[in-house]
Design a protein around this motif. Structure first.
Motif, PDB file in Angstrom:
ATOM      1  N   LEU A 159       0.893  -1.543  -0.009  1.00  0.00           N
ATOM      2  CA  LEU A 159       0.236   0.100  -0.165  1.00  0.00           C
ATOM      3  C   LEU A 159       1.054   1.253  -0.232  1.00  0.00           C
ATOM      4  O   LEU A 159       1.841   1.321   0.669  1.00  0.00           O
ATOM      5  CB  LEU A 159      -1.171   0.219   1.385  1.00  0.00           C
ATOM      6  CG  LEU A 159      -1.972   1.054   1.481  1.00  0.00           C
ATOM      7  CD1 LEU A 159      -3.446   0.629   0.283  1.00  0.00           C
ATOM      8  CD2 LEU A 159      -2.002   0.899   2.835  1.00  0.00           C
ATOM      9  N   PRO A 160       1.109   1.970  -0.926  1.00  0.00           N
ATOM     10  CA  PRO A 160       1.171   3.235  -0.973  1.00  0.00           C
ATOM     11  C   PRO A 160       1.722   4.106   0.761  1.00  0.00           C
ATOM     12  O   PRO A 160      -0.019   4.433   0.683  1.00  0.00           O
ATOM     13  CB  PRO A 160       1.176   3.897  -1.848  1.00  0.00           C
ATOM     14  CG  PRO A 160       0.607   2.729  -2.761  1.00  0.00           C
ATOM     15  CD  PRO A 160      -0.109   1.863  -2.203  1.00  0.00           C
ATOM     16  N   ALA A 161       2.341   4.785   0.767  1.00  0.00           N
ATOM     17  CA  ALA A 161       2.038   5.265   1.668  1.00  0.00           C
ATOM     18  C   ALA A 161       2.582   7.098   1.688  1.00  0.00           C
ATOM     19  O   ALA A 161       2.200   7.562   0.371  1.00  0.00           O
ATOM     20  CB  ALA A 161       3.684   5.454   2.526  1.00  0.00           C
ATOM     21  N   LEU A 162       0.943   7.483   2.228  1.00  0.00           N
ATOM     22  CA  LEU A 162       0.286   8.965   2.066  1.00  0.00           C
ATOM     23  C   LEU A 162       1.874   9.898   2.755  1.00  0.00           C
ATOM     24  O   LEU A 162       2.584  10.016   4.116  1.00  0.00           O
ATOM     25  CB  LEU A 162      -0.785   8.903   2.864  1.00  0.00           C
ATOM     26  CG  LEU A 162      -2.181   8.867   1.934  1.00  0.00           C
ATOM     27  CD1 LEU A 162      -2.151   7.865   1.530  1.00  0.00           C
ATOM     28  CD2 LEU A 162      -3.452   9.342   2.277  1.00  0.00           C
ATOM     29  N   GLU A 163       1.562  10.974   1.978  1.00  0.00           N
ATOM     30  CA  GLU A 163       2.412  11.983   2.570  1.00  0.00           C
ATOM     31  C   GLU A 163       1.523  12.393   3.907  1.00  0.00           C
ATOM     32  O   GLU A 163       0.404  13.455   3.516  1.00  0.00           O
ATOM     33  CB  GLU A 163       3.256  13.143   2.001  1.00  0.00           C
ATOM     34  CG  GLU A 163       4.068  12.608   0.855  1.00  0.00           C
ATOM     35  CD  GLU A 163       4.283  13.428  -0.080  1.00  0.00           C
ATOM     36  OE1 GLU A 163       4.883  14.688   0.248  1.00  0.00           O
ATOM     37  OE2 GLU A 163       4.026  12.863  -1.403  1.00  0.00           O
ATOM     38  N   THR A 164       2.024  13.246   5.029  1.00  0.00           N
ATOM     39  CA  THR A 164       1.386  13.437   6.436  1.00  0.00           C
ATOM     40  C   THR A 164       2.048  15.309   5.957  1.00  0.00           C
ATOM     41  O   THR A 164       3.407  15.553   6.335  1.00  0.00           O
ATOM     42  CB  THR A 164       1.321  13.225   7.247  1.00  0.00           C
ATOM     43  OG1 THR A 164       1.294  11.865   6.686  1.00  0.00           O
ATOM     44  CG2 THR A 164       0.607  13.615   8.605  1.00  0.00           C
ATOM     45  N   VAL A 165       1.510  16.505   5.970  1.00  0.00           N
ATOM     46  CA  VAL A 165       2.022  17.874   6.024  1.00  0.00           C
ATOM     47  C   VAL A 165       1.067  18.064   6.411  1.00  0.00           C
ATOM     48  O   VAL A 165       0.042  18.234   6.969  1.00  0.00           O
ATOM     49  CB  VAL A 165       1.728  17.983   4.830  1.00  0.00           C
ATOM     50  CG1 VAL A 165       1.933  19.545   4.918  1.00  0.00           C
ATOM     51  CG2 VAL A 165       2.725  17.207   3.905  1.00  0.00           C
ATOM     52  N   LEU A 174      -6.276   5.749  -0.545  1.00  0.00           N
ATOM     53  CA  LEU A 174      -6.857   7.081  -0.197  1.00  0.00           C
ATOM     54  C   LEU A 174      -7.615   7.028   1.038  1.00  0.00           C
ATOM     55  O   LEU A 174      -7.730   7.235   1.898  1.00  0.00           O
ATOM     56  CB  LEU A 174      -7.282   8.807  -1.162  1.00  0.00           C
ATOM     57  CG  LEU A 174      -7.335  10.163  -0.281  1.00  0.00           C
ATOM     58  CD1 LEU A 174      -5.499  10.397   0.280  1.00  0.00           C
ATOM     59  CD2 LEU A 174      -7.859  10.853  -0.867  1.00  0.00           C
ATOM     60  N   GLN A 175      -8.980   6.669   0.550  1.00  0.00           N
ATOM     61  CA  GLN A 175      -9.836   6.035   0.786  1.00  0.00           C
ATOM     62  C   GLN A 175      -9.215   4.880   2.132  1.00  0.00           C
ATOM     63  O   GLN A 175      -9.843   5.017   3.172  1.00  0.00           O
ATOM     64  CB  GLN A 175     -11.139   5.614   0.649  1.00  0.00           C
ATOM     65  CG  GLN A 175     -12.529   4.832   1.419  1.00  0.00           C
ATOM     66  CD  GLN A 175     -13.584   4.491   0.271  1.00  0.00           C
ATOM     67  OE1 GLN A 175     -13.200   3.613  -0.901  1.00  0.00           O
ATOM     68  NE2 GLN A 175     -14.754   5.278   1.116  1.00  0.00           N
ATOM     69  N   TYR A 176      -8.858   3.863   2.333  1.00  0.00           N
ATOM     70  CA  TYR A 176      -8.112   2.895   3.068  1.00  0.00           C
ATOM     71  C   TYR A 176      -7.695   3.111   3.688  1.00  0.00           C
ATOM     72  O   TYR A 176      -6.825   3.165   5.217  1.00  0.00           O
ATOM     73  CB  TYR A 176      -7.652   2.085   2.336  1.00  0.00           C
ATOM     74  CG  TYR A 176      -6.877   0.814   2.749  1.00  0.00           C
ATOM     75  CD1 TYR A 176      -7.682   0.098   2.964  1.00  0.00           C
ATOM     76  CD2 TYR A 176      -5.857   0.608   3.904  1.00  0.00           C
ATOM     77  CE1 TYR A 176      -7.309  -1.584   3.858  1.00  0.00           C
ATOM     78  CE2 TYR A 176      -5.350  -0.622   4.309  1.00  0.00           C
ATOM     79  CZ  TYR A 176      -6.300  -1.351   4.487  1.00  0.00           C
ATOM     80  OH  TYR A 176      -5.781  -2.708   4.934  1.00  0.00           O
ATOM     81  N   ASN A 177      -7.186   4.144   3.818  1.00  0.00           N
ATOM     82  CA  ASN A 177      -5.640   5.122   4.771  1.00  0.00           C
ATOM     83  C   ASN A 177      -6.240   5.870   5.601  1.00  0.00           C
ATOM     84  O   ASN A 177      -6.374   5.929   6.720  1.00  0.00           O
ATOM     85  CB  ASN A 177      -4.645   6.390   3.702  1.00  0.00           C
ATOM     86  CG  ASN A 177      -3.221   5.618   3.167  1.00  0.00           C
ATOM     87  OD1 ASN A 177      -2.321   5.049   4.092  1.00  0.00           O
ATOM     88  ND2 ASN A 177      -3.476   4.597   1.983  1.00  0.00           N
ATOM     89  N   ALA A 178      -7.437   6.453   5.011  1.00  0.00           N
ATOM     90  CA  ALA A 178      -8.385   7.370   6.139  1.00  0.00           C
ATOM     91  C   ALA A 178      -9.261   6.320   7.497  1.00  0.00           C
ATOM     92  O   ALA A 178      -9.050   6.886   8.290  1.00  0.00           O
ATOM     93  CB  ALA A 178      -9.598   7.760   5.364  1.00  0.00           C
TER      94      ALA A 178
END
Length: 433
Positions: free
Chosen positions: A19-25, A380-384
């Motif tokens: 699963l690609p990691a999201l950047e957190t800003v 995106l939905q999965y990461n949420a």
């Protein structure tokens, strides 16, 4: 005609899924951006979640206002009536929808890259200048009341509501679902307070996916900063109210004119998504009733024809974890179906699963997990879920590892340890068993 031999392609397991990691800003005080960049994505998505003080409210009218706010926040703004807002979205080829989940209010926009500036301005306007015309509120309330009446007339929902009440505990807010009187008591001022109070008094999370880079990234960061400027004092986060399930019990709700009987059986489980057993238990529940080739479907639907559909699922959130088994049966067959459910749980606990069935289960589970990677939006939905369901950061990897290591002994162990019939809360509704 000469028949041609057909060689089917070989079926192989996934070598790996990542699963690609999201950047957190941290774009501003009180606002976090969760970003998934995809330079090839033809569309963009921006989802905003806010207001995490509503899931465990004991005030059912407040919870009704929260549910209505998710729909009405995008109805119109102080300077843009509903018809003008709808025309704008049509012209831009964009979609605006509600996205509230597990106590968060939310709004999501899907749009083309060339509409980014206009859509970010619109999102800011919708959230900070929301208007709820009285007629719009009345229409929405009437619609929700009719839907509620329809839903509560269904025997599967009658059984489900009572099972939830017993498995949550009598004093839990979820044991008192929103009713007609609650919806009718909601005022325009309440809905606007939910929107403004949640936005100004809670941490705002922005999830964005698409070709965000350079000016486009600055634009969505700018939206976060503008929303941050509207915030005031942060409201304390309400404590989570844990489930306090009743002891095992069986109840029947008689519905005299019903031609069927609904079954809802809930088994409380004392682990959450962070527990090392969780992923293996999820696969075990899937084997029991989580896909078309599951034990319950194969036996109770296909072999015995007692129901059109039967399912088992593992539900987990901050409040607690439960296994839920649901079905609807014809008159006089529910007792037999319940007995067959018991037998299938016993078989799963005591008889090693055959190699063919285990392979089908693992491949189905892996395929379902792989669908998460279909698009930037699904990723995106999965990461949420990390935010509103309390998933560990490596939840996806844990599931893939559990699929790869799943064997018959693990399934039997998980069944004996967690699918404990002696803890089951079973409610039937409809015609007599």
């Amino acid at each position: 005609m000469t028949e041609r031999s057909v060689t089917l392609p070989a079926v192989t397991d996934f070598a790996s899924l990542t699963l690609p990691a999201l950047e957190t800003v941290s774009v501003a005080p009180g606002v976090t951006l969760h970003l998934l960049r995809d330079p090839l994505a033809p569309k963009m998505r921006v989802e905003i979640l806010y207001g995490h003080n509503n899931a465990n409210s004991a005030d059912s009218v407040r919870r009704a206002a929260v549910a209505l706010a998710d729909r009405l926040v995008m109805e119109s703004t102080a300077n843009r009536p509903a018809d003008e807002l709808a025309d704008f979205l049509d012209f831009e080829g964009s979609r605006l929808g509600p996205s509230g989940k597990q106590g968060y209010n939310g709004i999501v926009a899907d749009f083309l890259p060339q509409s980014l500036d206009k859509i970010t301005d619109l999102l800011y306007e919708v959230l900070t200048e929301a208007d709820v015309p009285q007629q719009s509120l009345q229409t929405r309330v009437a619609s929700e009341v009719q839907k509620l009446r329809y839903d509560r007339a269904r025997i599967i929902n009658k059984a489900g509501e009572r099972a939830d009440e017993l498995s949550c505990g009598p004093d839990h807010p979820y044991a008192a679902p929103v009713g007609e009187d609650d919806l009718l008591a909601v005022t325009r001022e309440m809905v606007l307070d939910v929107i403004s109070g949640g936005l100004r008094g809670s941490h705002i999370h922005i999830f964005a996916a698409g070709n965000f880079d350079g000016p486009s990234l600055e634009r969505v960061i700018g939206l976060g900063r503008r929303l941050s400027a509207q915030q005031g004092e942060m409201q304390p986060v309400a404590p989570v109210v844990k489930y306090t399930p009743s002891p095992s019990v069986s109840e029947h709700i008689a519905v005299d004119d019903s031609l069927q009987t609904a079954i809802v059986s809930v088994i409380p489980v004392d682990i959450d998504r962070h527990h090392p057993d969780y992923s293996a238990l999820r696969l075990t529940v899937m084997a029991l009733g989580g896909y078309f080739g599951s034990r319950l479907m194969t036996n109770i639907r296909e072999a015995k024809g007692l129901t059109y559909g039967i399912s088992a699922s593992l539900e987990s959130n901050f409040e607690g974890t439960r296994i839920r088994i649901s079905a609807q049966c014809g008159q006089g067959t529910a007792a037999l179906a319940l007995d067959e459910i018991r037998k299938e749980i016993e078989r799963l606990a005591t008889e090693p699963m055959g190699a063919d069935e285990l392979t089908r289960l693992r491949r189905y589970a892996a395929t379902q997990l792989a669908t998460t990677l279909d698009s930037p939006f699904s990723i995106l939905q999965y990461n949420a879920m990390d935010l509103y369901l309390g998933c560990p950061d490596d939840y996806f990897d844990r599931q893939f590892r559990a699929i790869g290591s799943l064997d018959a002994d693990t399934i039997m162990a998980m069944t004996r340890r967690y699918i404990v019939r002696e803890r089951a809360i079973t409610v039937t509704a409809g015609s007599p068993l």
